[in-house]
Design an enzyme around this catalytic site. Structure first.
Site, mmCIF file in Angstrom:
data_model
loop_
_atom_site.group_PDB
_atom_site.id
_atom_site.type_symbol
_atom_site.label_atom_id
_atom_site.label_comp_id
_atom_site.label_asym_id
_atom_site.label_seq_id
_atom_site.Cartn_x
_atom_site.Cartn_y
_atom_site.Cartn_z
ATOM 1 N N GLU A 2 18.696 -1.567 -3.417
ATOM 2 C CA GLU A 2 17.732 -1.074 -2.421
ATOM 3 C C GLU A 2 16.423 -1.858 -2.518
ATOM 4 O OE1 GLU A 2 17.141 2.889 -3.862
ATOM 5 O OE2 GLU A 2 19.246 3.433 -3.681
ATOM 6 N N PRO A 3 16.454 -3.151 -2.307
ATOM 7 C CA PRO A 3 15.205 -3.906 -2.442
ATOM 8 C C PRO A 3 14.292 -3.718 -1.236
ATOM 9 C CG PRO A 3 16.975 -5.385 -1.813
ATOM 10 C CD PRO A 3 17.588 -4.027 -1.916
ATOM 11 N N GLY A 4 13.010 -3.633 -1.483
ATOM 12 C CA GLY A 4 12.035 -3.529 -0.400
ATOM 13 C C GLY A 4 11.061 -4.682 -0.479
ATOM 14 N N TYR B 245 -4.160 1.125 -5.654
ATOM 15 C CA TYR B 245 -3.603 0.709 -6.954
ATOM 16 C C TYR B 245 -4.453 -0.363 -7.629
ATOM 17 C CZ TYR B 245 0.432 2.158 -4.117
ATOM 18 O OH TYR B 245 1.281 2.800 -3.258
ATOM 19 N N CYS C 22 -16.094 3.697 5.751
ATOM 20 C CA CYS C 22 -17.210 4.312 5.010
ATOM 21 C C CYS C 22 -16.745 4.913 3.691
ATOM 22 C CB CYS C 22 -17.870 5.359 5.888
ATOM 23 S SG CYS C 22 -18.469 4.608 7.390
ATOM 24 N N TYR D 56 4.397 -2.780 2.101
ATOM 25 C CA TYR D 56 3.526 -1.646 1.773
ATOM 26 C C TYR D 56 2.094 -1.866 2.257
ATOM 27 C CZ TYR D 56 7.517 -0.525 -1.161
ATOM 28 O OH TYR D 56 8.786 -0.259 -1.609
HETATM 29 N N1 LLP Z 1 14.538 2.700 -3.714
HETATM 30 C C1 LLP Z 1 13.779 3.790 -3.974
HETATM 31 C C2 LLP Z 1 14.435 5.064 -4.240
HETATM 32 C C3 LLP Z 1 12.382 3.679 -3.973
HETATM 33 O O1 LLP Z 1 11.643 4.750 -4.236
HETATM 34 C C4 LLP Z 1 11.778 2.426 -3.703
HETATM 35 C C5 LLP Z 1 10.317 2.285 -3.677
HETATM 36 C C6 LLP Z 1 12.622 1.336 -3.426
HETATM 37 C C7 LLP Z 1 13.985 1.505 -3.445
HETATM 38 C C8 LLP Z 1 12.080 -0.019 -3.097
HETATM 39 O O2 LLP Z 1 11.344 -0.561 -4.133
HETATM 40 P P1 LLP Z 1 10.804 -2.081 -4.049
HETATM 41 O O3 LLP Z 1 11.999 -2.991 -4.065
HETATM 42 O O4 LLP Z 1 10.035 -2.199 -2.784
HETATM 43 O O5 LLP Z 1 9.951 -2.214 -5.244
HETATM 44 N N2 LLP Z 1 3.461 1.556 -2.255
HETATM 45 C C9 LLP Z 1 3.716 0.924 -3.516
HETATM 46 C C10 LLP Z 1 5.190 0.803 -3.812
HETATM 47 C C11 LLP Z 1 5.916 2.130 -3.783
HETATM 48 C C12 LLP Z 1 7.388 1.991 -4.030
HETATM 49 C C13 LLP Z 1 8.085 3.259 -3.782
HETATM 50 N N3 LLP Z 1 9.502 3.216 -3.923
HETATM 51 C C14 LLP Z 1 3.008 -0.422 -3.544
HETATM 52 O O6 LLP Z 1 2.355 -0.777 -2.561
HETATM 53 O O7 LLP Z 1 3.043 -1.133 -4.535
#
Ligand code: LLP
Length: 425
Positions: free
Chosen positions: A284-286, A327, A353, A381
């Site tokens: 599940e890469p984001g 963060y 503000c 994000y």
């Molecule tokens: N799967 C699950 C269950 C998750 O909770 C997440 C991210 C992902 C996959 C994807 O993770 P990634 O590959 O993108 O790291 N807003 C924060 C990041 C929050 C991530 C939440 N979960 C930021 O801007 O750093």
């Protein structure tokens, strides 16, 4: 003149002194669509995806893009067309997948707080798997599925209790986190799931955190998960797929995480060694698919020299780019057309503000009002976490494909923000 790029973003290059996204000078896009403006590179997204595809060559696997990173429809289309499924965390995200004609069967539904309404809609749509995060969710899901006369495909999200060594807000696989079922409760939860009539066990999953820059937490988590697979299958509950979540970091500031194919070469060696090499793998890469595929263009409004600090006030703010405020995240901020002039040290701040409204601190820049800056690595994000605080309409988004610019989201207008509001009398 030479071409320069930043380490993580080869598809954004300075040529003839101008930042380009693929073949287009981004200054032209800013003129055409205004600022702040998110600019994405399609080729960069596909290159990031290709690293995972190479890593999984010859394996049964499914890449489910974690769309929370960037859920704009045009971005989802890129990944759907490239064969990805989607990891969703809300009913709203499901509607986005359906809106682009994505296949529900390729959707997995994560998240600790799924409502009955969301479950029912996902069952109706026929999603591929619910990643269940608690024992009470199992009971509710079984009940909702029963009421709809169907069975819900489930995987239980295990909390493997490993430290991903990342920011505490984005670490999710430790005991103190709200996510997943505790390792020691997992077998009991699987037994219960196998007994419940409305459920069909199909897999197991884990996700330990985000912006992970080292392979060791993954290797540890894999061991912990595979120990559970051993135990669950020994209890007579077969698992078709193993989902290792997302979390691989990107290079924001010179810290280089392993490449996706290299990370997976290591993980697959372990999987093979433990006899699970032929299982269907899911991930599940984001961030690692979109983070370095985007920049946010912003115009310098004012320079405000001070005794202690100089401020460079730009037209993007914490509502558009919340990561620094939330963060203390670092994003490089670079001039679109670098000037040959002396630099001064600035805090780059927005018009909101709040003292927390900063995009970068202590940045050395040679800039003048009217110049364009690019906030780098802004594909993940950023827009998906943008808000309308201070009644600021959210930016437009452009997806660049070679020499073509597709406007994938219009800039919001104040009227959009007031839609749905009612006067009292
Ligand atoms: N799967 C699950 C269950 C998750 O909770 C997440 C991210 C992902 C996959 C994807 O993770 P990634 O590959 O993108 O790291 N807003 C924060 C990041 C929050 C991530 C939440 N979960 C930021 O801007 O750093």
């Amino acid at each position: 003149m030479s071409t320069t790029t930043t380490p993580g973003q080869p598809f954004f290059a300075w040529r003839q002194g101008q930042l380009h996204a693929e073949d287009l000078p981004v200054a032209d896009l800013a003129r055409r669509y205004g600022t702040p403006l998110f600019v994405y590179s399609k080729a960069s997204m596909l290159a990031a995806l290709a690293a995972y595809q190479r890593g999984f060559a010859g394996r049964k696997s499914k890449i489910c893009y974690a769309m929370k990173a960037n859920s704009s429809l045009g971005v989802l289309q890129v990944f759907a067309q490239a064969g990805c499924g989607f990891d969703i965390v809300s009913g709203g995200e499901l509607e986005r997948v359906l809106a682009i004609g994505g296949k529900a069967a390729d959707v997995i539904f994560s998240g600790v707080g799924k409502t009955r309404v969301e479950m029912a809609r996902a069952l109706e749509a026929g999603i591929g798997c619910f990643n269940v995060e608690s024992e009470s969710e199992l009971e509710v899901l079984a009940e909702v599925a029963g009421a709809h006369g169907c069975t819900a495909p489930v995987s239980i999200r295990v909390n493997p209790n490993v430290d991903p060594k990342t920011h505490p807000y984005i670490s999710t696989g430790l005991k103190g986190n709200k996510f997943g079922v505790a390792h020691e409760r997992t077998l009991a939860a699987y037994r219960r799931a196998a007994d419940l009539r409305g459920l069909r066990v199909v897999g197991i999953d884990c996700h330990i955190g985000s912006q992970i820059t080292d392979s060791s937490p993954y290797l540890d988590a894999m061991d912990r998960v595979l120990d559970l697979v051993d135990a669950i299958e020994a209890a007579g509950i077969p698992l078709q797929h193993i989902d290792f979540g997302g979390g691989l970091g990107i290079d924001y500031q010179g810290v280089q995480p392993p490449a996706a194919d290299q990370l997976w070469a290591q993980l697959l060696r372990k999987l093979d060694a433990r006899g699970y090499g032929d299982r269907e793998l899911m991930i599940e890469p984001g961030r690692s698919l979109v983070g370095n595929a985007g920049v946010c263009l912003t115009e310098v409004l004012y320079l405000k020299p001070g005794e202690q600090k100089n401020f460079c006030i730009v037209d993007a703010a914490m509502n558009d780019l919340p990561r620094p405020a939330m963060y203390e995240a670092y994003h490089a901020i670079l001039p679109v057309a670098p000037r040959d002039a002396a630099e001064a040290r600035y805090d780059v701040v927005g018009p909101v503000c709040e003292s927390g409204d900063w995009l970068g601190r202590n940045r050395d820049l040679a800039v003048q009002p009217g110049d364009l800056l690019a906030v780098m690595s802004a594909g993940a994000y950023c827009m998906s976490m943008a808000s309308n605080y201070n009644t600021r309409p959210r930016p437009a988004e452009v997806l660049v494909d070679g020499g073509h610019a597709h406007l994938i989201r219009e800039r919001e207008q104040p009227a959009d923000l007031m839609r749905g509001e009612r006067l009292v009398g």
